[in-house]
Enzyme design. Sequence first.
Site, mmCIF file in Angstrom:
data_model
loop_
_atom_site.group_PDB
_atom_site.id
_atom_site.type_symbol
_atom_site.label_atom_id
_atom_site.label_comp_id
_atom_site.label_asym_id
_atom_site.label_seq_id
_atom_site.Cartn_x
_atom_site.Cartn_y
_atom_site.Cartn_z
ATOM 1 N N HIS A 1 0.576 -5.214 5.994
ATOM 2 C CA HIS A 1 -0.737 -5.476 6.587
ATOM 3 C C HIS A 1 -1.799 -5.691 5.525
ATOM 4 O O HIS A 1 -2.984 -5.600 5.802
ATOM 5 C CB HIS A 1 -1.153 -4.321 7.513
ATOM 6 C CG HIS A 1 -0.085 -3.898 8.465
ATOM 7 N ND1 HIS A 1 0.784 -2.869 8.184
ATOM 8 C CD2 HIS A 1 0.279 -4.406 9.666
ATOM 9 C CE1 HIS A 1 1.644 -2.738 9.190
ATOM 10 N NE2 HIS A 1 1.367 -3.651 10.092
HETATM 11 S S1 FES Z 1 -0.542 -2.132 4.965
HETATM 12 FE FE1 FES Z 1 0.360 -1.425 6.808
HETATM 13 S S2 FES Z 1 2.120 -0.349 6.112
HETATM 14 FE FE2 FES Z 1 1.169 -1.010 4.293
#
Ligand code: FES
Length: 192
Positions: free
Chosen positions: A157
């Site tokens: 993410h």
């Molecule tokens: S940014 Fe979501 S698990 Fe690493």
Amino acid sequence: MSEQDTHSEAVGEPTRRDFLYLTTGMAGAVGAVSVAWPFIDQMRPDASTLALASIEVNVAALQPGMSLTVKWRGKPVFIRNRTPEEVTAAAAVPLDQLKDPVARNANLPADAQATGADRSGGQGKENWIVMIGSCTHLGCVPLGQSGEYNGWFCPCHGSVYDTAGRIRKGPAPQNLAIPAFKFTSDTVIQIG
Ligand code: FES
């Protein structure tokens, strides 16, 4: 995870030239013992079990700029010998620019600040970084020497960590956790 599996992971990331994935005989033995134990005992490991879960890692081959990932208590642990430039870059960041100003270092008091030094192996060992390789957002394994700060980048993410493993951008709320560890010699790190 079997030894074959760990080898498969390493082969699957050919672009990370300095990436090594080691699992030790000790770690394997601990895993086997845990599997054989009844569930209730896994929930309440006694002191001898915790002691067995320590591993020792020889880092003599890690030159500045090289990293190693070992498996400890079922988790990846990143060990990096930072370059002088990486140490300097981490130390130069004002704490008020940090998303998480807490060191998250199991070897220090809970309120220790996330200075470059307190995120490292300590005095005289500032070049060494030892961290749990689990993104503090949802637990993905970040990629090393990646991202805007050339630290670690979590592609799940988009969390960006700097050269001290401190969260700088993205959804992760905390710096990468530092486990209890110590140098038992100039070239051997005991984790756990
Ligand atoms: S940014 Fe979501 S698990 Fe690493």
